[in-house]
Structure formats: C-alpha cells, structure tokens
Enzyme design. Structure first.
Site, PDB file in Angstrom:
ATOM      1  N   GLY A   1       0.760  -1.233   0.000  1.00  0.00           N
ATOM      2  CA  GLY A   1       0.000   0.000   0.000  1.00  0.00           C
ATOM      3  C   GLY A   1       0.792   1.285   0.000  1.00  0.00           C
ATOM      4  O   GLY A   1       0.202   2.370  -0.106  1.00  0.00           O
TER       5      GLY A   1
ATOM      6  N   PRO B   1       4.532  -5.025  -0.966  1.00  0.00           N
ATOM      7  CA  PRO B   1       4.304  -3.867  -1.830  1.00  0.00           C
ATOM      8  C   PRO B   1       4.157  -4.264  -3.294  1.00  0.00           C
ATOM      9  O   PRO B   1       4.792  -5.218  -3.748  1.00  0.00           O
ATOM     10  CB  PRO B   1       5.596  -3.061  -1.639  1.00  0.00           C
ATOM     11  CG  PRO B   1       6.633  -4.098  -1.311  1.00  0.00           C
ATOM     12  CD  PRO B   1       5.923  -5.148  -0.510  1.00  0.00           C
ATOM     13  N   GLY B   2       3.305  -3.562  -4.012  1.00  0.00           N
ATOM     14  CA  GLY B   2       3.168  -3.772  -5.446  1.00  0.00           C
ATOM     15  C   GLY B   2       3.500  -2.483  -6.187  1.00  0.00           C
ATOM     16  O   GLY B   2       4.519  -2.353  -6.867  1.00  0.00           O
ATOM     17  N   ARG B   3       2.635  -1.492  -5.954  1.00  0.00           N
ATOM     18  CA  ARG B   3       2.759  -0.213  -6.649  1.00  0.00           C
ATOM     19  C   ARG B   3       4.147   0.418  -6.478  1.00  0.00           C
ATOM     20  O   ARG B   3       4.730   0.937  -7.431  1.00  0.00           O
ATOM     21  CB  ARG B   3       1.702   0.743  -6.096  1.00  0.00           C
ATOM     22  CG  ARG B   3       1.632   2.105  -6.776  1.00  0.00           C
ATOM     23  CD  ARG B   3       0.735   3.051  -5.967  1.00  0.00           C
ATOM     24  NE  ARG B   3      -0.529   2.453  -5.607  1.00  0.00           N
ATOM     25  CZ  ARG B   3      -1.613   2.430  -6.369  1.00  0.00           C
ATOM     26  NH1 ARG B   3      -1.576   3.005  -7.547  1.00  0.00           N
ATOM     27  NH2 ARG B   3      -2.725   1.858  -5.951  1.00  0.00           N
TER      28      ARG B   3
ATOM     29  N   CYS C   1     -14.379   4.787 -27.239  1.00  0.00           N
ATOM     30  CA  CYS C   1     -15.658   5.453 -27.468  1.00  0.00           C
ATOM     31  C   CYS C   1     -16.395   5.709 -26.167  1.00  0.00           C
ATOM     32  O   CYS C   1     -17.462   5.137 -25.911  1.00  0.00           O
ATOM     33  CB  CYS C   1     -16.511   4.617 -28.417  1.00  0.00           C
ATOM     34  SG  CYS C   1     -16.005   4.868 -30.098  1.00  0.00           S
TER      35      CYS C   1
ATOM     36  N   TYR D   1      -0.746  -1.226 -12.007  1.00  0.00           N
ATOM     37  CA  TYR D   1      -2.199  -1.144 -12.158  1.00  0.00           C
ATOM     38  C   TYR D   1      -2.616  -0.442 -13.451  1.00  0.00           C
ATOM     39  O   TYR D   1      -3.676   0.163 -13.514  1.00  0.00           O
ATOM     40  CB  TYR D   1      -2.844  -0.469 -10.941  1.00  0.00           C
ATOM     41  CG  TYR D   1      -2.509  -1.178  -9.648  1.00  0.00           C
ATOM     42  CD1 TYR D   1      -3.057  -2.422  -9.362  1.00  0.00           C
ATOM     43  CD2 TYR D   1      -1.620  -0.625  -8.738  1.00  0.00           C
ATOM     44  CE1 TYR D   1      -2.724  -3.086  -8.198  1.00  0.00           C
ATOM     45  CE2 TYR D   1      -1.282  -1.288  -7.562  1.00  0.00           C
ATOM     46  CZ  TYR D   1      -1.842  -2.523  -7.309  1.00  0.00           C
ATOM     47  OH  TYR D   1      -1.516  -3.185  -6.153  1.00  0.00           O
TER      48      TYR D   1
HETATM   49  C1  LIG Z   1      -3.812  -7.823   0.056  1.00  0.00           C
HETATM   50  C2  LIG Z   1      -2.977  -6.878  -0.743  1.00  0.00           C
HETATM   51  N1  LIG Z   1      -1.655  -6.868  -0.544  1.00  0.00           N
HETATM   52  C3  LIG Z   1      -0.851  -6.035  -1.249  1.00  0.00           C
HETATM   53  C4  LIG Z   1      -1.379  -5.153  -2.163  1.00  0.00           C
HETATM   54  C5  LIG Z   1      -0.456  -4.248  -2.893  1.00  0.00           C
HETATM   55  O1  LIG Z   1      -0.737  -2.920  -2.663  1.00  0.00           O
HETATM   56  P1  LIG Z   1       0.166  -1.801  -3.313  1.00  0.00           P
HETATM   57  O2  LIG Z   1       0.296  -2.119  -4.753  1.00  0.00           O
HETATM   58  O3  LIG Z   1      -0.568  -0.553  -3.067  1.00  0.00           O
HETATM   59  O4  LIG Z   1       1.480  -1.854  -2.611  1.00  0.00           O
HETATM   60  C6  LIG Z   1      -2.756  -5.121  -2.384  1.00  0.00           C
HETATM   61  C7  LIG Z   1      -3.337  -4.171  -3.339  1.00  0.00           C
HETATM   62  O5  LIG Z   1      -4.422  -3.753  -3.296  1.00  0.00           O
HETATM   63  C8  LIG Z   1      -3.577  -6.017  -1.650  1.00  0.00           C
HETATM   64  O6  LIG Z   1      -4.895  -6.043  -1.847  1.00  0.00           O
END
Ligand SMILES: Cc1ncc(COP(=O)(O)O)c(C=O)c1O
Length: 417
Positions: free
Chosen positions: A203, A246-248, A316, A345
């Site tokens: 997050g 973390p992802g984002r 469109c 994303y």
């Molecule tokens: C359970 C869970 N873990 C990790 C993440 C990764 O979040 P972020 O990409 O904001 O770091 C998410 C994204 O919504 C999530 O739902």
C-alpha cells in the site's frame, strides 16, 4: 525497480520477508527480475499463480490471497505448496474439499484491523465495512484463528492485514499494527498462541505528480519495524517476523507509458483535446480512482510548457480522459507523449474494450531494451472466440433433444447429416 527491491530488502534485514504483490504488474519476465532480487510474491488467482510460476516462483514464498477463492484457486495453491491467506469462512469449505487430511498447508489469517487510511475510498481495505478480512470487532477474526488451529489441513503461520493502497502517510500503518498486536496479545492470553508472522500488507504510495511526497520504502519498513518492536515490548510479546507485500511502490515508478499523438481538436476559448493511441483500455486509473498523472514530450522532456491541453484516449467513451488540463509544449500528430509512474495497475488492469489490442511492455536496463510482452494482434482478440459462420459444420454434433433417431427437426440434427 531493482533499486527499490533492494531498498525494501535492506530495510527489512533479517526482521522478516518482502513479497511483491503481482497484481500491480505480473509479466513473468518482470517477476523473474523481482525473484532474483530475493522477494517472494503475492497472488490472488490461479492465473496469477501460473504467471508467478512462469516467473520462477515456487512453494511458500508464494502467498495466495483472495476474498472469494474458487476450488481451482485452492487446488492451484495446494499444488504449488503456496502459503494460503485465509480470507472468509468459505475458504475452510474449499480447503476441506481440496486438501487431503493432515496436509498442513502453511497459512495466514487475514484480519480486518478496523483502520481506514486516508486514500481514495475505492482502495481502502482495512476498515470494518470491507469485503476483505475477518473483523476483530465482530469476533470473526478470533473464530477464524480457532478454526485454523482445529483444521489439520492447515498450519497457522501467522496473521495478516492490508489496509489499502496509494497511502502517503505512515500513521494508519501504526494504528493497524497496534490493532493487530492487541489481537495477538488476546490470542496469547486466551489460547496461549504465539503469533510468529505478522503481515502488514502493501500500500505504500508513490509520486504520480510533482506535488506527491511519499515516504520511501526504507522509511515505510523502518516505521513498521519500530512500531512492531515497541508494541511487542509494551505488550510483553515476542516480536513476530514482519511480512510486507508492496506492489505499486516497486512496479509503479519503474514504468513509463508512451503514447503517440493523433487527432488534436481545438474548441476556441474552451479546451484543446489531444487524442492519443491508447487511453482507458491501458490505463483505467484516472476513471477508477480519479488518479492524476504528469505528461512530458518524449523528444524534449525538459521543454517548457506553452499550452494547457486535455489528453484523451481513442476509446468510445467521453470518460476516456487520461489527464485533464495538463501543461505541455506545442504538439503535433506523431509526437510521443510519456506518462511517468505508469508501471503499476495500468497494463495489469488493461482490457480489449473496443477491440483494441493491448500494448507491448518493454524492459529497459542500462540502455538495453528487452521485450516483456509483445503487442497484441487481431489473432489474440480472436483466440478465445467461437466463430460460427452460417453453413459451417458445428464443432460438436447435435443430438435430438428427445434422443430419438426419428426426431427430424433440422435444428436438432447435426448439420450436414
Ligand atoms: C492484500 C494486498 N496486498 C498487497 C497489495 C499491494 O498494494 P500496493 O500495490 O498498493 O502496494 C494489495 C493491493 O491492493 C492487496 O490487496
């Protein structure tokens, strides 16, 4: 991206584990690089698990989450010997159907800590009113832990939470950690259970515009570690291993979206629309979350702006606006515009709306480019379609509805018989 993976790992040290949340961008070629940096991975479907395996991931370093897993999901998690993150009582039914008795699959229980971060409401997940996690407040979290302890197909490794995404302030994480530790203290007091792993989710937000000032991955992990250590001292608990996912903040800053300018429409005194060869099909975030981006002219990124334009896509829908009112230099059809911070994303949420093939993804390192995912073609659009042209024999023979040979209604008999 590698530097960010390393920053996470170094800040974590031997205090726990860093997973990459594949939902941000799950191309196997990208996952391979993340895996080589020593990060585990979190996935939320059998499909994402398949991508992670193609990226080289195996076993418990894959965490399988999801609030509505299917039988196929749980079977895939079991087959991969992944760590299952239980999120809902329905998971127990699936586990009993799929796993053999005594399987002892490693699992975490996803808790809803009742903390609402200051982010867009569509990406807040830690509050009580959420589809994710077992709430502490209702007693469901406690019941879920007890059911795991009573289920020999599962082996409890710890508890987990995730409060939301694009979070720029660390205070809600501290509140979530406190709620999780209060819960852990109650488990120890009432059940004698020692929580060995504590998942804090992902997050951490990133800078999409020049005004955004997110904490760094190092600051994020340090704040979690400090809160955990102090909170455990205050409650007399052993410090559990910390897990972050973390992802984002790994994929986001690594990605730059490139668009070619096509049509430019001037409405005197009102607006100049600059249309590009992509839009909501490859980046739905502006419309989903009101996300804001910067834009640069790729051939002259430092060129001073001379106009304010609205960048729209080719789909469109009037809502297909990538950035409203953004300052840019003069633009002509054929110019390439780039949107920084587009690695997370965007492609992972891309669609084929309007029959537009999804774009390619290219990884660039030290001046060298490598294709991660090729541009889609019409063949890709047709790959899953069942196309029947009148006069063609159907793929499967049809039988008479009443099973009788004599039923001769042309519609029910195999064509061509
Ligand atoms: C359970 C869970 N873990 C990790 C993440 C990764 O979040 P972020 O990409 O904001 O770091 C998410 C994204 O919504 C999530 O739902």
């Amino acid at each position: 991206m590698c530097a960010r993976c390393r920053e996470y790992r170094e800040a974590m040290g031997d205090a726990g584990e860093v997973l990459y949340s594949a939902k941000a961008f799950a191309s196997p070629g990208f996952l391979r690089v993340v895996a080589a940096e020593g990060l585990g991975v979190d996935v939320v479907s059998a499909g994402e698990l398949g991508l992670a395996r193609a990226g080289g991931y195996r076993g418990e370093s894959i965490h399988f989450l999801g609030n509505n897993k299917s039988l196929e999901d749980v079977a895939a998690a079991w087959e991969a010997r992944a760590t299952l993150v239980v999120d809902g009582f329905h998971d127990f039914d699936l586990v009993r159907q799929v796993l053999p008795a005594g399987a002892g699959l490693r699992c975490l229980v996803r808790i809803s800590p009742g903390v609402r971060p200051d982010t867009h409401e569509q990406i807040a997940t830690g509050q009580l009113d959420s589809k994710f996690g077992f709430p502490i407040a209702s007693g469901a979290a406690r019941e879920a832990v007890e059911r795991v302890l009573a289920e020999d197909r599962l082996r409890l490794a710890g508890i987990h939470c995730h409060i939301g995404s694009q979070i720029l302030d660390l205070a809600p994480y501290r509140r979530a950690m406190a709620a999780m530790l209060d819960f852990a203290a109650a488990l120890r007091r009432d059940l004698g259970l020692v929580v060995e792993r504590l998942g804090a989710g992902g997050g951490l937000g990133i800078a999409y515009t020049r005004q955004d000032r997110p904490p760094s991955p190092g600051q994020f992990v340090a704040a979690l570690r400090e809160t955990l250590e102090r909170g455990c001292r205050e409650r007399g608990l052993r410090v559990p291993a910390l897990v972050v996912e973390p992802g984002r903040s790994i994929a986001g800053p690594a990605g730059v979206a490139l668009y070619t300018v096509g049509s430019i429409k001037e409405i005197p005194g009102l607006r100049r629309y600059v249309a590009v060869d992509g839009g909501m099909g490859d980046n739905i975030r502006p419309k989903l979350y009101g996300a804001r981006y910067e834009a640069l002219l790729a051939s002259a990124p430092a060129a001073p702006p001379t106009q304010t334009v609205t960048i729209v896509g080719k789909y469109c829908e009037s809502t297909d606006v990538l950035i409203a009112d953004v300052p840019l230099p003069e633009l002509r059809p054929g110019d390439v515009i780039c949107l920084p911070a587009a690695g997370a994303y965007c492609l992972s949420m891309a669609s084929n709306y309007n029959g537009v093939p999804r774009p390619a993804a290219v990884m660039v390192r030290e001046g060298r480019a490598r294709l991660l995912r090729r541009r889609e073609t019409l063949q890709d659009l047709l790959a899953a379609e069942v196309v029947e042209v009148p006069g063609d024999p159907p793929a499967l023979p049809m039988v008479a509805v009443d099973g009788s040979e004599g039923a001769q209604t042309g519609l029910q008999r195999p064509l061509g018989e």
